[in-house]
Design an enzyme around this catalytic site. Sequence first.
Site, short mmCIF file in Angstrom:
data_model
loop_
_atom_site.label_atom_id
_atom_site.label_comp_id
_atom_site.label_asym_id
_atom_site.label_seq_id
_atom_site.Cartn_x
_atom_site.Cartn_y
_atom_site.Cartn_z
N GLU A 94 0.83 -1.22 0.00
CA GLU A 94 0.00 0.00 0.00
C GLU A 94 0.86 1.26 0.00
OE1 GLU A 94 -2.95 -0.34 -0.76
OE2 GLU A 94 -3.26 -2.45 -0.24
N HIS B 185 1.74 2.14 -3.45
CA HIS B 185 0.73 2.97 -4.14
C HIS B 185 0.82 4.43 -3.68
CE1 HIS B 185 -1.28 -0.35 -6.02
NE2 HIS B 185 -1.78 -0.86 -4.92
ZN ZN Z 1 -2.82 -2.66 -4.59
#
Ligand code: ZN
Length: 327
Positions: free
Chosen positions: A244, A247
């Site tokens: 995460e 991202h």
């Molecule tokens: Zn993802």
Amino acid sequence: MGLRPNLLARRAAGVASTTLALLLSTAAVGVVPAASAFSAAPGASCAEPTDVHSDARVKKGGTAKHDPNELTVKQVRDREADLAAALRERANFRAGAGATTLATVTIPVVVHVIQRDTTRAGGNIPDSLVTAQIDVLNQAYSGATGGAPTAFGFQLQKVHHVTNAAWYPIVQGSSAERQMKTSLREGGKNTLNLYLGELSDDLLGWATFPKRKLDSMDGVVALSESLPGGTATNYNQGDTGTHEVGHWLNLYHTFQGGCSGSGDSVSDTPAESSPAFQCPTGRDTCATAGLDPITNFMDYTYDSCMYQFTPGQASRMLTAWNAYRAA
Ligand SMILES: [Zn+2]
């Protein structure tokens, strides 16, 4: 840099689990795999608001109707155009003010533990799990687990326990999520706000991509039991956090765009047609060069299977940092 013994053990475990994964998939003949939910055109049938700049990680067998955040071709095109514009903006700013481009970055981390009550089952995880998560991030982003080193290190600022049943579970895209983040988020664009709790739809986590203008939704949400030592079987070595944060630093999934086009906008991650689950060694879903990057942190495999970023991903993250998050 030498590998630490626990990291070596972890990579060995990834190899061992491959056999298990193959056995499981043989036994699952006739069962519709959860992965089929991802074969539809991204975003084609889900209710994701067009303005969501975030991405998620799901586990095999999850009941989520769709990955709330896989991007359409248009969303990727828009994001890439915005990155180019942000870079031009920064270049003009630097030319005028003489600001320097950062080569190494220490990211302050503020952790919000969202709990229903003070029990472990109610989300009250010990702070030792949080510090272990920060260690995992530092190992992953330094290249110590076997991938390319990146510019990023992580420094825990504080752990904030919040008891609020209305935010438990955290429901992706809900008004409660917005209310939670609006009231809790701290710091500037460079501060990583990490929200931990029980999550909706069997999701392991989701994150926002960077934007030119900071808004209160910015941050990473992760299943609290995905932290190292948590109870989420196969997903409890902290790599939901690693994924995460990728991202949050502007990385797409390795399977973004499938076999065609610019894929994940990184040249050294071989294309793959769909997410990989478990640890399918030798998987090769595209005619283009290279096996599927199943050991990459930006795929959907087990934590024991994923251990690396590529140099291209490291470069993309630093470029994005200087475009979006640097002071
Ligand atoms: Zn993802």
